[in-house]
Design a protein around this motif. Structure first.
Motif, PDB file in Angstrom:
ATOM      1  N   ARG A  15      60.988  86.123  50.007  1.00  0.00           N
ATOM      2  CA  ARG A  15      60.006  87.112  50.443  1.00  0.00           C
ATOM      3  C   ARG A  15      58.851  86.366  51.114  1.00  0.00           C
ATOM      4  NH1 ARG A  15      63.740  89.491  49.029  1.00  0.00           N
ATOM      5  NH2 ARG A  15      63.955  91.317  47.670  1.00  0.00           N
ATOM      6  N   PRO A  16      58.280  86.932  52.168  1.00  0.00           N
ATOM      7  CA  PRO A  16      57.141  86.262  52.819  1.00  0.00           C
ATOM      8  C   PRO A  16      55.902  86.300  51.938  1.00  0.00           C
ATOM      9  CG  PRO A  16      57.517  88.428  53.787  1.00  0.00           C
ATOM     10  CD  PRO A  16      58.658  88.181  52.843  1.00  0.00           C
ATOM     11  N   LEU A  17      55.151  85.209  51.981  1.00  0.00           N
ATOM     12  CA  LEU A  17      53.867  85.118  51.285  1.00  0.00           C
ATOM     13  C   LEU A  17      52.775  84.791  52.295  1.00  0.00           C
ATOM     14  CD1 LEU A  17      54.867  83.114  48.055  1.00  0.00           C
ATOM     15  CD2 LEU A  17      54.521  85.588  48.276  1.00  0.00           C
ATOM     16  N   GLY A  18      51.548  84.673  51.804  1.00  0.00           N
ATOM     17  CA  GLY A  18      50.416  84.342  52.657  1.00  0.00           C
ATOM     18  C   GLY A  18      50.213  82.844  52.759  1.00  0.00           C
ATOM     19  N   GLN A  19      48.959  82.444  52.983  1.00  0.00           N
ATOM     20  CA  GLN A  19      48.645  81.055  53.256  1.00  0.00           C
ATOM     21  C   GLN A  19      48.567  80.211  51.982  1.00  0.00           C
ATOM     22  OE1 GLN A  19      48.569  79.791  56.288  1.00  0.00           O
ATOM     23  NE2 GLN A  19      49.125  81.830  57.008  1.00  0.00           N
ATOM     24  N   PHE A  20      49.392  79.209  51.920  1.00  0.00           N
ATOM     25  CA  PHE A  20      49.427  78.222  50.855  1.00  0.00           C
ATOM     26  C   PHE A  20      49.370  78.845  49.464  1.00  0.00           C
ATOM     27  CE2 PHE A  20      47.998  74.382  48.458  1.00  0.00           C
ATOM     28  CZ  PHE A  20      49.096  73.588  48.776  1.00  0.00           C
ATOM     29  N   PRO A  21      50.431  79.528  49.041  1.00  0.00           N
ATOM     30  CA  PRO A  21      50.505  79.981  47.648  1.00  0.00           C
ATOM     31  C   PRO A  21      50.476  78.770  46.718  1.00  0.00           C
ATOM     32  CG  PRO A  21      52.664  80.090  48.681  1.00  0.00           C
ATOM     33  CD  PRO A  21      51.677  79.773  49.780  1.00  0.00           C
ATOM     34  N   MET A  22      49.553  78.763  45.788  1.00  0.00           N
ATOM     35  CA  MET A  22      49.324  77.569  44.978  1.00  0.00           C
ATOM     36  C   MET A  22      49.674  77.781  43.510  1.00  0.00           C
ATOM     37  SD  MET A  22      45.801  75.397  45.018  1.00  0.00           S
ATOM     38  CE  MET A  22      45.480  73.994  43.954  1.00  0.00           C
ATOM     39  N   ASN A  23      49.759  79.055  43.083  1.00  0.00           N
ATOM     40  CA  ASN A  23      50.037  79.308  41.675  1.00  0.00           C
ATOM     41  C   ASN A  23      50.641  80.702  41.527  1.00  0.00           C
ATOM     42  OD1 ASN A  23      50.156  78.997  38.912  1.00  0.00           O
ATOM     43  ND2 ASN A  23      47.949  79.184  38.560  1.00  0.00           N
ATOM     44  N   MET A  24      51.443  80.893  40.470  1.00  0.00           N
ATOM     45  CA  MET A  24      52.009  82.192  40.130  1.00  0.00           C
ATOM     46  C   MET A  24      51.913  82.391  38.621  1.00  0.00           C
ATOM     47  SD  MET A  24      55.503  82.406  42.436  1.00  0.00           S
ATOM     48  CE  MET A  24      56.348  81.126  41.494  1.00  0.00           C
ATOM     49  N   ARG A  25      51.789  83.656  38.215  1.00  0.00           N
ATOM     50  CA  ARG A  25      51.839  83.997  36.799  1.00  0.00           C
ATOM     51  C   ARG A  25      52.657  85.269  36.621  1.00  0.00           C
ATOM     52  NH1 ARG A  25      50.829  79.455  34.189  1.00  0.00           N
ATOM     53  NH2 ARG A  25      48.788  78.584  34.737  1.00  0.00           N
ATOM     54  N   LEU A  26      53.514  85.252  35.627  1.00  0.00           N
ATOM     55  CA  LEU A  26      54.220  86.456  35.222  1.00  0.00           C
ATOM     56  C   LEU A  26      53.365  87.225  34.223  1.00  0.00           C
ATOM     57  CD1 LEU A  26      57.755  84.921  34.811  1.00  0.00           C
ATOM     58  CD2 LEU A  26      57.281  86.950  36.204  1.00  0.00           C
ATOM     59  N   SER A  27      53.355  88.541  34.341  1.00  0.00           N
ATOM     60  CA  SER A  27      52.647  89.350  33.346  1.00  0.00           C
ATOM     61  C   SER A  27      53.325  89.165  31.989  1.00  0.00           C
ATOM     62  CB  SER A  27      52.661  90.820  33.762  1.00  0.00           C
ATOM     63  OG  SER A  27      53.995  91.297  33.894  1.00  0.00           O
ATOM     64  N   PRO A  28      52.593  89.339  30.903  1.00  0.00           N
ATOM     65  CA  PRO A  28      53.180  89.110  29.574  1.00  0.00           C
ATOM     66  C   PRO A  28      54.459  89.908  29.312  1.00  0.00           C
ATOM     67  CG  PRO A  28      50.806  89.234  29.396  1.00  0.00           C
ATOM     68  CD  PRO A  28      51.140  89.590  30.814  1.00  0.00           C
ATOM     69  N   ASP A  29      54.596  91.091  29.910  1.00  0.00           N
ATOM     70  CA  ASP A  29      55.826  91.857  29.717  1.00  0.00           C
ATOM     71  C   ASP A  29      56.926  91.445  30.691  1.00  0.00           C
ATOM     72  OD1 ASP A  29      55.017  92.931  32.146  1.00  0.00           O
ATOM     73  OD2 ASP A  29      54.552  94.922  31.335  1.00  0.00           O
ATOM     74  N   GLY A  30      56.618  90.516  31.583  1.00  0.00           N
ATOM     75  CA  GLY A  30      57.616  90.010  32.514  1.00  0.00           C
ATOM     76  C   GLY A  30      57.942  90.932  33.663  1.00  0.00           C
ATOM     77  N   GLN A  31      57.234  92.047  33.811  1.00  0.00           N
ATOM     78  CA  GLN A  31      57.581  93.024  34.839  1.00  0.00           C
ATOM     79  C   GLN A  31      56.937  92.741  36.188  1.00  0.00           C
ATOM     80  OE1 GLN A  31      57.413  97.182  33.727  1.00  0.00           O
ATOM     81  NE2 GLN A  31      57.646  96.680  31.546  1.00  0.00           N
ATOM     82  N   TYR A  32      55.916  91.860  36.210  1.00  0.00           N
ATOM     83  CA  TYR A  32      55.207  91.619  37.468  1.00  0.00           C
ATOM     84  C   TYR A  32      54.941  90.125  37.647  1.00  0.00           C
ATOM     85  CZ  TYR A  32      54.567  96.632  37.223  1.00  0.00           C
ATOM     86  OH  TYR A  32      54.800  97.969  37.126  1.00  0.00           O
ATOM     87  N   LEU A  33      54.911  89.717  38.900  1.00  0.00           N
ATOM     88  CA  LEU A  33      54.617  88.336  39.264  1.00  0.00           C
ATOM     89  C   LEU A  33      53.417  88.332  40.206  1.00  0.00           C
ATOM     90  CD1 LEU A  33      55.702  85.312  39.208  1.00  0.00           C
ATOM     91  CD2 LEU A  33      56.762  85.872  41.421  1.00  0.00           C
ATOM     92  N   VAL A  34      52.363  87.616  39.822  1.00  0.00           N
ATOM     93  CA  VAL A  34      51.146  87.524  40.633  1.00  0.00           C
ATOM     94  C   VAL A  34      51.127  86.165  41.327  1.00  0.00           C
ATOM     95  CG1 VAL A  34      48.625  87.622  40.645  1.00  0.00           C
ATOM     96  CG2 VAL A  34      49.925  89.016  39.024  1.00  0.00           C
ATOM     97  N   VAL A  35      50.852  86.165  42.629  1.00  0.00           N
ATOM     98  CA  VAL A  35      50.816  84.936  43.422  1.00  0.00           C
ATOM     99  C   VAL A  35      49.409  84.751  43.973  1.00  0.00           C
ATOM    100  CG1 VAL A  35      51.861  83.650  45.318  1.00  0.00           C
ATOM    101  CG2 VAL A  35      53.214  85.381  44.089  1.00  0.00           C
ATOM    102  N   ALA A  36      48.816  83.572  43.748  1.00  0.00           N
ATOM    103  CA  ALA A  36      47.482  83.242  44.261  1.00  0.00           C
ATOM    104  C   ALA A  36      47.599  82.364  45.494  1.00  0.00           C
ATOM    105  CB  ALA A  36      46.671  82.524  43.186  1.00  0.00           C
ATOM    106  N   HIS A  37      46.914  82.750  46.575  1.00  0.00           N
ATOM    107  CA  HIS A  37      46.951  82.025  47.838  1.00  0.00           C
ATOM    108  C   HIS A  37      45.625  81.307  48.066  1.00  0.00           C
ATOM    109  CE1 HIS A  37      49.973  85.193  48.166  1.00  0.00           C
ATOM    110  NE2 HIS A  37      50.603  84.421  49.035  1.00  0.00           N
ATOM    111  N   CYS A  38      45.696  80.008  48.413  1.00  0.00           N
ATOM    112  CA  CYS A  38      44.494  79.168  48.503  1.00  0.00           C
ATOM    113  C   CYS A  38      44.516  78.336  49.780  1.00  0.00           C
ATOM    114  CB  CYS A  38      44.416  78.250  47.286  1.00  0.00           C
ATOM    115  SG  CYS A  38      44.704  79.085  45.706  1.00  0.00           S
ATOM    116  N   GLY A  39      44.927  78.921  50.900  1.00  0.00           N
ATOM    117  CA  GLY A  39      45.107  78.173  52.137  1.00  0.00           C
ATOM    118  C   GLY A  39      43.918  78.222  53.067  1.00  0.00           C
ATOM    119  N   ALA A  40      44.187  77.890  54.341  1.00  0.00           N
ATOM    120  CA  ALA A  40      43.139  77.892  55.348  1.00  0.00           C
ATOM    121  C   ALA A  40      42.845  79.299  55.853  1.00  0.00           C
ATOM    122  CB  ALA A  40      43.537  76.995  56.525  1.00  0.00           C
ATOM    123  N   GLY A  41      43.784  80.231  55.654  1.00  0.00           N
ATOM    124  CA  GLY A  41      43.567  81.610  56.058  1.00  0.00           C
ATOM    125  C   GLY A  41      42.963  82.417  54.925  1.00  0.00           C
TER     126      GLY A  41
END
Length: 800
Positions: A15-41
């Motif tokens: 799946r496409p992501l944004g600029q420089f994804p640097m970290n991900m976390r799954l929600s405690p129930d495992g139903q969602y994945l959060v991606v943090a982007h920390c790039g130049a954009g």
């Protein structure tokens, strides 16, 4: 095929992501994945539903830096605010973020930069590392009131933190000190931390499912440390590289464990793979293999049911042409977005991989190894032809005894050589044709033209690291995007921060190890400054003392191994100083050392003015600065080729990066030259090379060991050289003074913009604006910037 000569062959869906994804976390129930982007954009959060892997929501934030943490019940999400020095808070429900809030991590904003974070098991406290503040603190997760803060000292760079399952201990990785700290939590206070040594650059931390083992990714040394969480003793060290005893360059920087606790997954950023270990039995871990993924994986997570592997690829799989950039101003002077500039042309991608069974891993491991040119025996990837002056292996003799390495700034191949019909150039993209660069063109014709040469870097911050060390550490890679995007982090390169240094060192360190003499002119060095006269004394002039440097304070370097090995009166980065003057200083010192019989075997020289200062009023025009740079290069080559050292000398010339211009083949293609009696008359060499190839060639000539997996695996420039030397000296082509002395007027296109740009240090200016200024200053105020090609993938071509 990547510009660094490695391949990608990823598995799974994406799946496409944004600029420089640097970290991900799954929600405690495992139903969602959060991606943090920390790039130049844009900095943002993207939330995916793990059932179906569809994007649910995305939120743009002004600043993010790695940190993500859920409350134990999954109802709250905490996010690092990076250089803004706040913690963002959100309510989290069904993949949507609401009720945004924030709290500062310090009463007065300084430079702390929250990074890793975790909520305590009872949900009451939020622990946060301050990477630039060299501390870790704990805040009330509800009110944002600080409970305590522990400073670890200068250059400790705390990166990640995790609570023990019972919440009575906090583990912290010290990125800059090669240590992990265990802090006992005692009521409202803390006990004395216990420090454990790990490998260089400990970053992400992970506890085993039962909490008895702490896994620590050591990015700078290809390892993961396994620590007994009770005794705080290292019980194992896991080698994550493709081969035992591999050089640095795997860059393990993220960790995940299967729900049953049996397998550990390690993201090897620079090997573009996920290493897999069997960790079921404590103290008896064993490697199972590797999984091929995308470019520079920065995070790996395992689904709650253990059936899916999620990987954030920091640089995605490829980049594309950019027909809308880089042109920061539209006709109405409205700023354009950053979406099609080189620094953001490698958007991230999420790999979604069905969990491979153990019996499939050997096949996937072979696939990973096929993507790497690095050999287990560290030997060159090809054999030279008989009599080639580049030896077949380190220690073999070469007729070349002296290498001069000239580093210039930021140009693409088409900008300078686009007008040469001999090579694959686009004349419409040529800004500095032969009229302004007669020496570049003459050297390419008389010696060798390289039209398939690429840099590994994207900007100067990683460019000077790649150019001198064949590697950019995880610190550099995770700092420059935010710095260049205007998000506030510092310029991380050129000796400014010890944490940026690669474990194996730079090329001068390899010279020192091998007993090869070396000397620098302006690289990783400050500039001499005017001397302040003592009270009651007049300024000492050069005529009065006979010493041309008497009025200057000598330059210094932060790099210990360069001390005593550089010219303290050579100006490095200073766009108000002529490259011609640099050339004259180098020639004077070269002749002095040659006459004294002390000419170093390796010399590194900085000629930066082809960077230009845009159309800043009163500064030399872009073409005049490039013309000055061209004449300086010609002067140096002429002087060296007329000297007694010439029969045993090779001059290597390269750009630190190619960010400031268009190229119709690839944004990484650049101006590179090799000038030697053994390259004279070589003609066109269309072999695919990169900066690591140039470094590897010099290492083989001088008897130096490679620095990383990249130069060790790079193709040496065998095809660039001939067997027999031609000692004919080079004659410098004059560049008319009227071309070298044109200064920008107040009404030059972009003069007002140039006045607002910072040229005091490398790449501090907004290069979107800067590129437009240079283009219009040369092609005309009404000439629209063409669309350069920004492809990440390049392909070698046959000589025909």
């Amino acid at each position: 095929l990547l510009p660094n000569q490695w391949y990608l062959d990823p598995v799974g869906d994406d799946r496409p992501l944004g600029q420089f994804p640097m970290n991900m976390r799954l929600s405690p129930d495992g139903q969602y994945l959060v991606v943090a982007h920390c790039g130049a954009g844009e900095h943002e959060l993207m939330v995916f539903r793990t059932s179906g892997n569809q994007l649910v929501s995305r939120v743009v934030l002004p600043n993010v830096y790695y940190g993500l943490a859920f409350s134990p019940d999954g109802s709250r999400l905490y996010v690092s605010g990076g250089e803004d020095e706040v913690i963002h808070t959100f309510d989290f429900e069904k993949g949507y973020l609401s009720n945004p809030g924030s709290f500062p991590i310090a009463p007065v904003k300084e430079q702390h930069v929250p990074c890793g974070m975790q909520v305590s098991p009872d949900g009451a406290w939020l622990a946060v590392t301050e990477t630039w503040g060299n501390a870790v603190g704990v805040w009330n997760a509800e009110t944002g009131v600080q409970r305590w803060r522990r400073d670890f000292g200068t250059e400790s760079r705390p990166y990640d933190c995790v609570f023990s399952p019972d919440g009575v201990r906090l583990f912290v990785s010290l990125w800059g000190q090669a240590k992990v700290a265990m802090i006992p939590l005692e009521g409202e206070g803390i006990g004395e931390p216990v420090l454990v040594e790990t490998g260089e650059h400990p970053n992400e931390l992970l506890l085993s499912v039962d909490g008895t083992r702490l896994f620590v990714a050591n990015a700078n040394v290809n390892t993961v440390s396994v620590i007994d969480s009770a005794t705080m003793q290292v019980t194992e060290t896991l080698n994550t590289a493709l081969y035992p005893d591999a050089l640095e360059g795997s860059t393990p920087n993220a960790l995940a464990v299967s729900p049953d606790g049996a397998r550990l997954f390690i993201a090897n950023a620079d090997n573009n793979s996920i290493a897999v270990f069997d960790i079921e039995e404590s103290g008896k871990s064993r490697a199972l293999g590797a999984i091929p993924v995308g470019w520079y994986p920065t995070s790996v997570r395992v689904s709650a049911d253990g059936k899916t592997l999620y990987v954030a690829n920091g640089k995605g799989f490829s980049s594309n042409a950019n027909p809308r950039g880089p042109n920061p101003y539209m006709r109405d002077d409205t700023r354009r977005t950053y979406e099609q500039h080189a620094k953001v042309m490698t958007p991230g991608a999420l790999s979604i991989i069905p969990m491979p069974p153990n019996d499939v891993l050997p096949e996937l491991t072979a696939r990973v190894r096929r993507c790497s040119p690095y050999r287990e025996d560290k030997q060159p990837v090809a054999e030279p032809t008989a009599g080639n002056p580049i030896p077949a292996q380190v220690g073999d003799p070469s007729p070349i005894k002296h290498c001069i390495y000239i580093i210039k700034e930021n140009r693409t191949y088409d900008q300078v050589f686009g007008d040469m019909p001999e090579g694959r150039g686009d004349p419409d993209l040529c800004l500095f044709p032969e009229k302004f660069t007669p020496n570049h063109h003459a050297l390419a014709r008389e010696y060798v033209l390289l039209d398939n040469f690429y840099v590994e870097s994207q900007v100067s911050a990683d460019g000077h690291e790649w150019t001198t060390g064949a590697y950019a550490t995880d610190f550099v890679q995770k700092t420059w995007p935010s710095s260049y995007g205007g998000h506030g982090l510092t310029y991380p390169s050129e000796g400014r921060w010890p944490i940026a240094y690669p474990e194996s060192g730079y090329i001068w360190d390899k010279c020192r190890e091998a007993g090869v003499s070396y000397f620098g002119f302006g690289e990783f060095v400050g500039n001499p400054e005017p001397r302040t006269p003592e009270a009651g004394q007049e300024q000492t002039g050069t005529i009065a003392t006979g010493d041309p440097d008497a009025h200057l304070e000598p330059a210094t370097t932060p790099v210990k191994t360069l001390e005593g090995h550089f010219d303290p009166f050579y100006n490095g980065w200073d766009l108000d100083y002529l490259d011609m003057d640099r050339a004259m200083r180098f020639i004077s010192e070269f002749n002095r050392m040659l006459g004294e019989g002390s000419l170093p075997q390796f010399m590194i020289v900085r000629l930066p003015n082809d960077h230009t200062a845009g159309t800043k009023e009163g500064s030399l025009s872009p073409r005049s600065m490039v013309a000055d740079n061209d004449l300086a290069l010609g002067m140096i080559v002429e002087a060296v080729s007329a000297s007694a050292a010439w029969p045993k000398t090779a001059i290597f010339v390269v750009q630190d990066d190619a960010q400031n211009g268009p190229d119709h083949i690839d944004a990484h293609r650049t101006v590179a030259m090799v000038v030697s009696p053994y390259t004279r008359g070589r003609g066109l060499d269309r072999t695919m090379y990169s900066t690591a190839s140039m470094l590897r060639s010099m290492e083989l000539i001088l008897g130096l060991q490679p620095m990383s997996q990249y130069d060790a695996g790079a193709l040496p420039m065998y095809n660039t050289f001939r067997h027999e030397p031609d000692l004919t000296p080079y004659q410098c082509r004059p560049v008319p003074e009227e071309l070298r002395t044109v200064r920008n007027s107040a009404d030059a296109w972009g003069a007002d913009l140039s006045a607002q740009l910072n040229f005091e240090k490398e790449d501090a200016a907004d290069d979107l604006v800067f590129n437009e200024i240079v283009w219009r200053s040369i092609k005309g105020a009404d000439s629209p910037m063409p669309a350069p090609v920004r492809a990440a993938f390049v392909f070698p071509v046959d000589d025909d």
